[in-house]
Design a protein around this motif. Sequence first.
Motif, PDB file in Angstrom:
ATOM      1  N   ASP A   1      35.989  19.304  39.846  1.00  0.00           N
ATOM      2  CA  ASP A   1      36.500  19.082  38.482  1.00  0.00           C
ATOM      3  C   ASP A   1      36.494  20.374  37.659  1.00  0.00           C
ATOM      4  O   ASP A   1      37.029  20.422  36.556  1.00  0.00           O
ATOM      5  N   LYS A   2      35.912  21.430  38.207  1.00  0.00           N
ATOM      6  CA  LYS A   2      36.028  22.745  37.546  1.00  0.00           C
ATOM      7  C   LYS A   2      37.210  23.520  38.115  1.00  0.00           C
ATOM      8  O   LYS A   2      37.380  24.718  37.858  1.00  0.00           O
ATOM      9  N   LEU A   3      37.994  22.843  38.932  1.00  0.00           N
ATOM     10  CA  LEU A   3      39.165  23.414  39.606  1.00  0.00           C
ATOM     11  C   LEU A   3      38.810  24.572  40.536  1.00  0.00           C
ATOM     12  O   LEU A   3      39.586  25.499  40.742  1.00  0.00           O
ATOM     13  N   GLU A   4      37.599  24.502  41.080  1.00  0.00           N
ATOM     14  CA  GLU A   4      37.249  25.440  42.149  1.00  0.00           C
ATOM     15  C   GLU A   4      37.731  24.830  43.456  1.00  0.00           C
ATOM     16  O   GLU A   4      37.705  23.607  43.615  1.00  0.00           O
ATOM     17  N   ILE A   5      38.139  25.717  44.368  1.00  0.00           N
ATOM     18  CA  ILE A   5      38.544  25.230  45.698  1.00  0.00           C
ATOM     19  C   ILE A   5      37.460  25.642  46.688  1.00  0.00           C
ATOM     20  O   ILE A   5      37.142  26.826  46.811  1.00  0.00           O
TER      21      ILE A   5
END
Length: 356
Positions: free
Chosen positions: A298-302
Amino acid sequence: MVIKKEKIDKILEGYNKKDITIATLCSHSSLQIFYGAKKEGFKTVGIAKKEVPRFYDAFPLSKPDSFIILDDYKNITEQSDELLARNTVLIPHGSVVEYIGSDIYENMNIPVFGNRNVIGWESNRDMERKWLRHGNIPMPEKVANPEDIKFPVIVKYYGAKGGKGFFIAKNYDEFMKFKPSAPFTIQEYVVGTRYYVHFFWSPITDDGYRISRGSLQMLGMDRRDEANIDEMYKLGSQEYLRTLDVNPTFVVTGNVPVVLRESLLQKMFDYGERCIDASVELFGGLIGPFCLETIVTDKLEIKVFEISTRIVAGTNLFISGSPYSDMIEKDLSMGRRIAMEIKKGVELNKLSEIIT
Ligand code: ATP
């Protein structure tokens, strides 16, 4: 022991390049591989166990021109002469190494599309981690000892097992309930949404999305359906189900198409590129199809939790193209892309750069 490249180059030199046959084992993504090969005008041969699988009759455009039947896939080298006489290139898919066995696969004298040296790097999860770390690609944290489990983890076995036997543990006691019986690794369980991204790297192409060497394509994306974790919520919470001895499992049963939030595409390409650059430095390059298996938080880390180094079954969704491959060329499946690469290798006299 991986067969010497010079031996394969010698075999390729003797091939009639106008009469190449594309072969693969009759499983996994063979329908798509044969369909793509036929579209590009190649002869095709299906290698099957015990008998000709009936289901090819149901899909005539994917039915190979002929079959070679083995008692056991491990006996494939008994058919080497026949395969070489037909100028065969074997296309590895997710079941090929599992069924033939990595020792035989690495050493057999049948030309294989892609780099055989990748095996040692993907079948051992520690080596795979070294590779991805070398490329500075974010991965889920590794827990070295079961005693150190302080957050939810997933326990995974080595090799492409389609998630079989994997389990979640939130502490040491839960880990001990399952006690893995084969080599395993313990990874942080990343909470987020999964994207399995289908890339193709061509070292012999010099247009499109150029990277330090060759060109990178993104042909599609899927998400796997996994039993029973995906739908177990319908029966109750995981905690409750554990009391009934119903535990989450990760057995792949199918695939669904997805697309990625567009603002994340560049990052995904960056990771694909780094993965290739690292592979070139470590073992001469991963050639052709590969898949980054990722979780977006949800922190847009992949986070990349796994890399598959050949055509993945999720590409079967896109036999007539995908929302991504349509923007490269119509009807561009991964199976067809592989055949196109071999065709290009013949045209440019560069087969040796893509076949080992
Ligand atoms: P394959 O070789 O077919 O890709 P595999 O047996 O190597 O499968 P993985 O792909 O590593 O197994 O994992 C199987 C499934 O477990 C994944 O599809 C995903 O749902 C889940 N999984 C794996 N690693 C993690 C992780 N670190 N966090 C959360 N879920 C995970």
